[in-house]
Write an enzyme that holds these catalytic residues in place. Structure first.
Site, short mmCIF file in Angstrom:
data_model
loop_
_atom_site.label_atom_id
_atom_site.label_comp_id
_atom_site.label_asym_id
_atom_site.label_seq_id
_atom_site.Cartn_x
_atom_site.Cartn_y
_atom_site.Cartn_z
N ARG A 88 -24.61 -19.35 -36.55
CA ARG A 88 -23.24 -19.20 -37.05
C ARG A 88 -22.76 -17.78 -36.71
O ARG A 88 -23.39 -16.80 -37.13
CB ARG A 88 -23.21 -19.44 -38.56
CG ARG A 88 -21.86 -19.16 -39.17
CD ARG A 88 -21.79 -19.49 -40.67
NE ARG A 88 -20.49 -19.13 -41.16
CZ ARG A 88 -20.26 -18.15 -42.03
NH1 ARG A 88 -21.24 -17.44 -42.55
NH2 ARG A 88 -19.02 -17.87 -42.40
N HIS A 132 -13.57 -14.03 -39.74
CA HIS A 132 -14.48 -13.35 -40.66
C HIS A 132 -13.92 -11.93 -40.86
O HIS A 132 -14.59 -10.93 -40.56
CB HIS A 132 -15.91 -13.34 -40.10
CG HIS A 132 -16.98 -13.06 -41.12
ND1 HIS A 132 -18.03 -13.92 -41.37
CD2 HIS A 132 -17.18 -12.02 -41.95
CE1 HIS A 132 -18.83 -13.40 -42.29
NE2 HIS A 132 -18.33 -12.24 -42.66
N GLU A 177 -14.80 -16.82 -46.63
CA GLU A 177 -14.61 -16.18 -47.93
C GLU A 177 -13.18 -15.69 -48.16
O GLU A 177 -12.93 -14.48 -48.24
CB GLU A 177 -15.62 -15.02 -48.09
CG GLU A 177 -17.06 -15.45 -47.91
CD GLU A 177 -18.06 -14.33 -48.15
OE1 GLU A 177 -17.63 -13.18 -48.32
OE2 GLU A 177 -19.27 -14.61 -48.17
N ASN A 303 -21.21 -19.76 -49.34
CA ASN A 303 -22.03 -18.55 -49.28
C ASN A 303 -22.46 -18.22 -50.69
O ASN A 303 -21.62 -18.03 -51.58
CB ASN A 303 -21.24 -17.38 -48.69
CG ASN A 303 -20.86 -17.63 -47.24
OD1 ASN A 303 -21.34 -18.58 -46.61
ND2 ASN A 303 -20.02 -16.78 -46.70
N TYR A 305 -25.04 -15.81 -53.15
CA TYR A 305 -25.95 -14.66 -53.28
C TYR A 305 -26.48 -14.51 -54.70
O TYR A 305 -27.63 -14.14 -54.89
CB TYR A 305 -25.23 -13.37 -52.85
CG TYR A 305 -24.99 -13.35 -51.36
CD1 TYR A 305 -25.96 -12.86 -50.50
CD2 TYR A 305 -23.83 -13.89 -50.81
CE1 TYR A 305 -25.78 -12.89 -49.12
CE2 TYR A 305 -23.64 -13.93 -49.43
CZ TYR A 305 -24.62 -13.42 -48.60
OH TYR A 305 -24.45 -13.46 -47.24
N GLU A 357 -24.31 -18.99 -45.87
CA GLU A 357 -24.90 -17.64 -45.99
C GLU A 357 -25.75 -17.60 -47.24
O GLU A 357 -25.33 -18.05 -48.30
CB GLU A 357 -23.83 -16.55 -46.15
CG GLU A 357 -23.10 -16.17 -44.91
CD GLU A 357 -22.08 -15.05 -45.16
OE1 GLU A 357 -22.26 -14.22 -46.07
OE2 GLU A 357 -21.09 -15.03 -44.42
O1 IFM Z 1 -22.16 -9.16 -45.19
C1 IFM Z 1 -21.44 -10.06 -45.98
C2 IFM Z 1 -20.77 -11.10 -45.12
O2 IFM Z 1 -19.93 -10.54 -44.17
C3 IFM Z 1 -19.94 -12.02 -45.98
N1 IFM Z 1 -20.72 -12.55 -47.08
C4 IFM Z 1 -21.48 -11.62 -47.87
C5 IFM Z 1 -22.34 -10.77 -46.97
C6 IFM Z 1 -23.17 -9.78 -47.81
O3 IFM Z 1 -22.36 -8.97 -48.57
#
Ligand code: IFM
Length: 461
Positions: A88, A132, A177, A303, A305, A357
């Site tokens: 990606r 992006h 995002e 995405n 985290y 992500e």
């Molecule tokens: O690095 C970023 C990415 O560009 C978008 N999502 C979160 C990642 C980590 O912060």
């Protein structure tokens, strides 16, 4: 090249994944390419933003980054060595269309042709993100995403990229995002273009969603052969305590982060509680906008985290939660990923889902030619297991991609935060696969072996 050094002894997730499950790694243009003004590229809003004093923690910029623009073949070989199914990446809009409208830049297009052809030659599926975050500065000078005309410029850009690359691209996502571009870029102003207006942020969010829907319609009308979708950054939002006030705050935060994007995409409306909360700062919406935004997608990316925690008085801090933290100060909470995926499947008629992500920044130490990043490896293993849990609960998961292939420019944090499974020495540009990369490669070999075994069983049946 194959990555066959001994990986760390982190157990593989035990869940089973479908044979056609797509395993990948992800990057983005501004974070790795460098070459900001080479071969006719125009400036992006991030080139401009990095020049503002104090905008980037280490006063760095994207001028060199991972020098990926000049090291394409080497990086393609690295991706292939991992054994992934998909890569990606994002296209830098000002590299291919310097002003964001009008003239195309043949040399910029050629770079992405070589990237896509190089992936296909290595048996890797290209997953292309159109936006992006690196909007052409020339469009920002005309109002950027606050200006409705940018919606139409984006649709033209999407059509142009499809004409050039569409016959070879497995999947296209419009935006990465939108919440980040809207809120961090236009409300808090800590990301490009650095505006500080809540009304502007909401208009930007609406224009991003609208441009997504209109681009999908235009691409389909043009006969695009790629699967089409969007990527959202999402988290489950939990109340800090059992108090009614914290519960109410969590509901509002969930509205601003998740329902503000998921409701228009799947229900053609904005959530009423968030509209009430925004009052006069709600976006201007024209007839037909909401129906366009809800244009059906072929797949969707998430995405993930960490979780979010909401407290009415704003007093909650990750450092005191007791959960381990990454170097970004984000809690490590894999359970949040399966909870989120299950909830999305329950509350919305979602298409096949990808984790587009997932990964962690950790303080890595390069020791000779090794980086023993057990913390990152465990993070990735635990989150893959969470995807497996979601699958087992009926969520239509189709893929998982590690963020990121390489250490890279982590936006306002500069180069201090390292998310890569491959270490980058920014002085020499030497790439060193970390233990997490070795582990991921070994895990993928095991997945392939399982697929092959299943194939034998079928043939033998
Ligand atoms: O690095 C970023 C990415 O560009 C978008 N999502 C979160 C990642 C980590 O912060």
């Amino acid at each position: 090249m194959k990555l066959i050094m001994t990986p760390p002894p982190v157990p593989h997730p035990t869940q089973s994944f479908p044979d056609n499950f797509v395993w990948g790694v992800a990057t983005s243009s501004f974070q790795i390419e460098g070459a900001p003004a080479e071969d006719g590229k125009g400036p992006s809003i991030w080139d401009t933003f990095c020049q503002q004093p104090g905008a980037i923690a280490d006063a760095s910029n994207g001028d060199v980054a991972c020098d990926h623009y000049h090291r394409l073949e080497q990086d393609l070989n690295l991706i292939a060595a991992l054994g992934v199914d998909a890569y990606r990446f994002s296209v830098s809009w000002p590299r291919v269309q310097p002003l964001g409208h009008g003239e195309w830049n043949p040399k910029g297009l050629d770079f992405y042709q070589r990237l896509v052809d190089g992936l296909i030659a290595r048996g890797i599926k290209p997953y292309l993100t159109l936006n992006h975050w690196d909007l052409p500065q020339a469009l920002q000078d005309r109002g950027g995403w606050t200006d409705r005309d940018t919606v139409h410029r984006f649709t033209d850009y999407a059509l142009g990229m499809d004409r050039v690359l569409g016959d070879r691209i497995a999947a296209v996502t419009t935006h990465n995002e939108p919440w980040v571009m809207a809120v961090l870029g236009h409300e808090s102003g800590i990301f490009a273009p650095g505006q500080k207006s809540r009304a502007a942020a909401n208009q930007v969010a609406h224009h991003l969603l609208l441009s997504h829907g209109l681009a999908l319609q235009a691409l389909r009308a043009q006969g695009s052969r790629s699967r089409l979708g969007i990527v959202l950054n999402l988290s489950p939002v939990q109340p800090a305590t059992d108090s009614a006030a914290d519960h109410a705050q969590a509901r509002l935060e969930d509205g601003k982060l998740l329902r503000w994007y998921m409701d228009p995409l799947f229900k053609a409306s904005y959530p009423q509680d968030v509209l009430d909360y925004l009052g006069a700062d709600a976006p201007q919406v024209q007839d037909g906008d909401m129906a366009a935004i809800a244009t059906p997608m072929d797949f969707m990316g998430i995405n993930y985290y960490s979780r979010s925690v909401a407290s009415a008085d704003g007093s909650w801090r990750a450092e005191t939660s007791g959960l381990p933290l990454t170097d970004m100060g984000w809690e490590i909470y894999p359970r949040g990923l399966s909870d989120l995926l299950v909830r999305m499947h329950r509350d919305y008629p979602v298409p096949p889902l990808y984790v587009t992500e997932n990964g962690g920044a950790f303080r890595d130490a390069l020791e000779g030619d090794r980086v023993h990043d057990r913390d990152r490896t465990e993070y990735i293993a635990a989150h893959i297991a969470a995807v497996g849990d979601a699958l087992a609960q009926g969520v239509p998961m189709e893929g998982y991609m590690v963020w990121s292939l390489l250490d890279n420019f982590e936006w306002a944090s500069g180069y201090a935060k390292r998310f890569g499974i491959v270490h980058v020495d920014y002085d020499t540009q030497r790439r060193t696969p970390k233990d997490s990369a070795l582990w991921y490669a070994e895990f993928l070999r095991a997945q392939q072996a399982a697929r092959a075994d299943a194939g034998h069983l079928l043939v033998g049946a």
